[in-house]
Write a protein that holds these residues in place. Structure first.
Motif, mmCIF file in Angstrom:
data_model
loop_
_atom_site.group_PDB
_atom_site.id
_atom_site.type_symbol
_atom_site.label_atom_id
_atom_site.label_comp_id
_atom_site.label_asym_id
_atom_site.label_seq_id
_atom_site.Cartn_x
_atom_site.Cartn_y
_atom_site.Cartn_z
ATOM 1 N N GLY A 134 0.791 -1.222 0.000
ATOM 2 C CA GLY A 134 0.000 0.000 0.000
ATOM 3 C C GLY A 134 0.829 1.281 0.000
ATOM 4 O O GLY A 134 0.562 2.199 -0.795
ATOM 5 N N PRO A 135 1.851 1.428 0.864
ATOM 6 C CA PRO A 135 2.657 2.656 0.852
ATOM 7 C C PRO A 135 3.348 2.912 -0.490
ATOM 8 O O PRO A 135 3.467 4.068 -0.923
ATOM 9 C CB PRO A 135 3.685 2.407 1.963
ATOM 10 N N PHE A 136 3.785 1.841 -1.160
ATOM 11 C CA PHE A 136 4.439 2.014 -2.459
ATOM 12 C C PHE A 136 3.428 2.464 -3.522
ATOM 13 O O PHE A 136 3.744 3.312 -4.370
ATOM 14 C CB PHE A 136 5.119 0.708 -2.890
ATOM 15 N N PHE A 137 2.230 1.918 -3.471
ATOM 16 C CA PHE A 137 1.189 2.351 -4.399
ATOM 17 C C PHE A 137 0.826 3.816 -4.157
ATOM 18 O O PHE A 137 0.535 4.567 -5.092
ATOM 19 C CB PHE A 137 -0.056 1.468 -4.262
ATOM 20 N N TRP A 138 0.843 4.205 -2.882
ATOM 21 C CA TRP A 138 0.522 5.596 -2.546
ATOM 22 C C TRP A 138 1.576 6.543 -3.116
ATOM 23 O O TRP A 138 1.253 7.600 -3.662
ATOM 24 C CB TRP A 138 0.420 5.746 -1.037
ATOM 25 N N LEU A 139 2.854 6.177 -2.996
ATOM 26 C CA LEU A 139 3.915 7.007 -3.569
ATOM 27 C C LEU A 139 3.835 7.014 -5.098
ATOM 28 O O LEU A 139 4.069 8.052 -5.738
ATOM 29 C CB LEU A 139 5.285 6.479 -3.118
ATOM 30 N N TRP A 140 3.495 5.878 -5.697
ATOM 31 C CA TRP A 140 3.426 5.811 -7.144
ATOM 32 C C TRP A 140 2.293 6.678 -7.696
ATOM 33 O O TRP A 140 2.375 7.153 -8.832
ATOM 34 C CB TRP A 140 3.244 4.364 -7.580
ATOM 35 N N SER A 141 1.247 6.900 -6.907
ATOM 36 C CA SER A 141 0.154 7.751 -7.363
ATOM 37 C C SER A 141 0.608 9.183 -7.605
ATOM 38 O O SER A 141 0.006 9.899 -8.412
ATOM 39 C CB SER A 141 -0.988 7.727 -6.336
ATOM 40 N N PHE A 142 1.681 9.606 -6.923
ATOM 41 C CA PHE A 142 2.223 10.948 -7.150
ATOM 42 C C PHE A 142 3.239 10.957 -8.291
ATOM 43 O O PHE A 142 3.419 11.981 -8.949
ATOM 44 C CB PHE A 142 2.889 11.475 -5.872
ATOM 45 N N ILE A 143 3.905 9.827 -8.511
ATOM 46 C CA ILE A 143 4.933 9.765 -9.544
ATOM 47 C C ILE A 143 4.336 9.424 -10.907
ATOM 48 O O ILE A 143 4.840 9.870 -11.947
ATOM 49 C CB ILE A 143 6.014 8.723 -9.156
ATOM 50 N N ALA A 144 3.269 8.641 -10.937
ATOM 51 C CA ALA A 144 2.690 8.171 -12.197
ATOM 52 C C ALA A 144 2.301 9.301 -13.157
ATOM 53 O O ALA A 144 2.512 9.166 -14.361
ATOM 54 C CB ALA A 144 1.479 7.285 -11.901
ATOM 55 N N PRO A 145 1.741 10.439 -12.676
ATOM 56 C CA PRO A 145 1.399 11.507 -13.630
ATOM 57 C C PRO A 145 2.587 12.055 -14.398
ATOM 58 O O PRO A 145 2.405 12.663 -15.463
ATOM 59 C CB PRO A 145 0.766 12.584 -12.733
ATOM 60 N N LEU A 146 3.820 11.861 -13.887
ATOM 61 C CA LEU A 146 5.006 12.342 -14.591
ATOM 62 C C LEU A 146 5.348 11.475 -15.790
ATOM 63 O O LEU A 146 6.118 11.896 -16.659
ATOM 64 C CB LEU A 146 6.196 12.387 -13.627
ATOM 65 N N PHE A 147 4.769 10.276 -15.843
ATOM 66 C CA PHE A 147 5.039 9.353 -16.958
ATOM 67 C C PHE A 147 3.697 8.923 -17.560
ATOM 68 O O PHE A 147 3.224 7.811 -17.308
ATOM 69 C CB PHE A 147 5.824 8.130 -16.470
#
Length: 228
Positions: A134-147
């Motif tokens: 869950g914490p990794f998915f939460w961080l990826w939600s902020f990074i994903a819009p950059l890609f």
């Protein structure tokens, strides 16, 4: 309550016009049931306040099942009197009842999931893995819009293009089999679009756009979900 030429329905022996086919008996039962509930709540609040202030000691209790107070009758909440006085006060202040029409043009609604869309059933192992990740998915939600990804989620049209007009005071009857888009249409014209993939077309509420209605007058349009 002030009567108007359109007020053909009254409680306690009123009749309904054949044009609307309103069940007056059922309406009376619902009105009386709501009146009893509000009266019971009003009595409970009054008793709590009285016990706290110690103004009344040893007052007779009320029969909550029948909603008939054995004490002071003035403590009862009269729903009919409240509605009548509120309506008369609004008319005296020059506040008119709202009459809003609705128009929609080329309204189309798409939902997630195409013809080859697969539905995955969750398992215990998958839920456990998702909990720890869950914490990794939460961080990826902020990074994903950059890609941004070029792949698009499949969608299907559940409500095809249609146009129509509802004048103030008119009723629209929507009929269809389960899954045909009846609730989708009602939610869309009620300006509840969050759960849909896309909504295209133009919807106006007395000339007000759907965007402006959602921003400034969201509480003026309500979707009442059907009961089982």
């Amino acid at each position: 309550m002030a009567e108007t030429p359109a007020d053909n329905i009254t409680l306690n022996g009123g009749t309904a016009t054949p044009a609307h086919n309103i069940d007056v008996i059922d309406a009376e039962e619902q009105f009386n049931a709501l009146s009893r509930q509000l009266s019971i709540r009003s009595q409970e609040v009054h008793r709590k306040r009285s016990s706290l202030s110690e103004k009344t000691v040893g007052s007779p209790t009320d029969d909550l099942e029948k909603a008939e107070p054995k004490g002071d009758a003035s403590d009862r909440f009269d729903l009919r009197e409240y509605l009548s006085s509120s309506n008369d006060a609004n008319q005296s202040a020059g506040i008119q009842h709202k009459h809003v029409g609705l128009t929609w043009e080329d309204l189309q609604v798409d939902v997630m999931g195409g013809l080859d869309h697969k539905f995955y059933v969750g398992t215990l192992s998958g839920a456990t893995l998702a909990f720890f990740l869950g914490p990794f998915f939460w961080l990826w939600s902020f990074i994903a819009p950059l890609f941004p990804s070029k792949a698009k989620m499949p969608t299907r049209t559940i409500l095809h293009k249609s146009s129509g007009v509802l004048k103030p005071g008119e009723m629209c009857l929507v009929l269809g089999c389960p899954g045909s888009g009846c609730s989708t249409f009602l939610k869309t014209i009620a300006n509840q679009r969050e759960e849909f993939a896309s909504v295209t077309g133009n919807v106006l509420y007395a000339g007000i756009s759907a965007e402006e209605m959602a921003k400034y007058y969201k509480g003026e349009v309500v979707y009442n979900q059907e009961g089982e």
